[in-house]
Design a protein around this motif. Structure first.
Motif, PDB file in Angstrom:
ATOM      1  N   VAL A  64       8.938   6.106  -7.956  1.00 22.65           N
ATOM      2  CA  VAL A  64       7.706   4.986  -8.303  1.00 22.65           C
ATOM      3  C   VAL A  64       7.649   3.828  -9.398  1.00 22.65           C
ATOM      4  O   VAL A  64       6.979   2.926  -9.472  1.00 22.65           O
ATOM      5  N   PHE A 112       9.007   0.125  -9.501  1.00 23.38           N
ATOM      6  CA  PHE A 112       8.008  -0.736  -8.621  1.00 23.38           C
ATOM      7  C   PHE A 112       7.813  -1.653 -10.501  1.00 23.38           C
ATOM      8  O   PHE A 112       7.455  -1.031 -11.429  1.00 23.38           O
ATOM      9  N   ALA A 151       2.067  -0.995 -10.992  1.00 24.14           N
ATOM     10  CA  ALA A 151       1.633  -0.221  -9.873  1.00 24.14           C
ATOM     11  C   ALA A 151       0.082  -0.246 -10.220  1.00 24.14           C
ATOM     12  O   ALA A 151      -0.457   0.249 -10.990  1.00 24.14           O
ATOM     13  N   SER A 200      -2.949   0.982  -4.354  1.00 27.54           N
ATOM     14  CA  SER A 200      -3.302   1.872  -2.839  1.00 27.54           C
ATOM     15  C   SER A 200      -4.756   2.469  -3.989  1.00 27.54           C
ATOM     16  O   SER A 200      -5.140   2.672  -5.219  1.00 27.54           O
ATOM     17  N   ASP A 211       1.124  -1.600   0.055  1.00 24.39           N
ATOM     18  CA  ASP A 211      -0.292  -0.093  -0.206  1.00 24.39           C
ATOM     19  C   ASP A 211       0.621   0.982  -0.087  1.00 24.39           C
ATOM     20  O   ASP A 211       2.011   0.787   0.675  1.00 24.39           O
ATOM     21  N   PHE A 212       1.001   2.708  -0.310  1.00 23.23           N
ATOM     22  CA  PHE A 212       1.551   3.558  -0.041  1.00 23.23           C
ATOM     23  C   PHE A 212       1.150   4.425   1.226  1.00 23.23           C
ATOM     24  O   PHE A 212       1.522   3.795   1.428  1.00 23.23           O
ATOM     25  N   TRP A 260      -3.423   1.575  -8.812  1.00 23.72           N
ATOM     26  CA  TRP A 260      -4.162   3.088  -9.045  1.00 23.72           C
ATOM     27  C   TRP A 260      -5.751   2.803  -8.294  1.00 23.72           C
ATOM     28  O   TRP A 260      -5.511   3.057  -9.672  1.00 23.72           O
ATOM     29  N   LEU A 308       4.338   3.161   2.954  1.00 21.59           N
ATOM     30  CA  LEU A 308       5.886   3.586   2.245  1.00 21.59           C
ATOM     31  C   LEU A 308       6.036   5.130   2.505  1.00 21.59           C
ATOM     32  O   LEU A 308       6.729   5.258   3.128  1.00 21.59           O
ATOM     33  N   ILE A 368       2.980  -1.716  -5.962  1.00 17.17           N
ATOM     34  CA  ILE A 368       2.501  -0.747  -5.506  1.00 17.17           C
ATOM     35  C   ILE A 368       0.453  -1.272  -5.440  1.00 17.17           C
ATOM     36  O   ILE A 368      -0.042  -1.230  -6.700  1.00 17.17           O
TER      37      ILE A 368
END
Length: 207
Positions: A127, A130, A133, A110, A11-12, A135, A16, A108
């Motif tokens: 970022v 990674f 991700a 998030s 999770d952001f 989002w 993080l 990630i």
């Protein structure tokens, strides 16, 4: 390296990143000429819709303010919102970097709005390192909806049972476990390391 885990999914916010910056929070209240009793509930009232992508960043801030803001006001609030959530949790960021150097896939996942993603990507070049991700606003869904975990698994290219997900919310970890992942709730760093040790994952921490 722990054979059971081939990828770590982060999770952001509050994993993080660290807690919200209280100085920036006060700046946002001043920008909107709102007191704490008004601003706090307004900020969170529309956040789920923002994270889901039902509202974009401009629509979100107009909703928080309860009026149509000027473009310059919206731009400043978007900037401040990024600053609010980018005091980093350095031990976890450093761990992600160690994992990447060791060849472990990192991702990630998030719940986050469009302007927040733009702000984070613009401010935090790392970022991009990674593997994948997710989002939430891009998919019009949020954790802990089952489909969002499936997207993360596909993006990492690793079976769900070989992915460790770290999130600060119990319900999001339960969702990940229902999708077949391993999961640890992150409340504070000492408790996280204790749980890593209990689960025999400390070699993964050392990466």
């Amino acid at each position: 390296m722990h054979d059971q885990v081939k990828a770590v999914l982060f999770d952001f916010g509050l994993v993080l990143s660290g807690p919200a910056n209280v100085v920036v929070w006060d700046e946002m209240k001043r920008e909107l000429a709102m007191d704490e009793a008004t601003f706090h509930p307004s900020y969170w009232q529309f956040r789920d819709e923002y994270d889901r992508g039902t509202l974009n960043g401009t629509e979100y801030w107009n909703a928080v303010a309860g009026r149509k803001l000027q473009d310059a006001e919206v731009a400043e609030l978007k900037r401040l919102d990024t600053e609010l959530w980018t005091d980093m949790n350095e031990p976890m960021v450093a761990w992600a970097e160690r994992l990447q150097k060791a060849g472990v896939k990192t991702g990630i996942l998030s719940n986050i709005g469009d302007a927040m993603e733009d702000g984070i990507r613009g401010k935090l070049a790392w970022v991009a390192e990674f593997t994948h991700a997710v989002w939430s606003h891009q998919l019009k869904m949020r954790k802990p909806e089952p489909e969002i975990y499936a997207v993360a698994v596909k993006g990492l290219g690793v079976p769900a049972e070989q992915i460790l997900f770290v999130d600060d919310r119990e319900e999001n970890i339960r969702g990940a476990e229902a999708a077949g992942m391993l999961g640890i709730v992150y409340k504070n760093h000492a408790a996280f390391l204790a749980e890593m040790e209990r689960r025999d994952f400390l070699d993964l921490w050392g990466a």
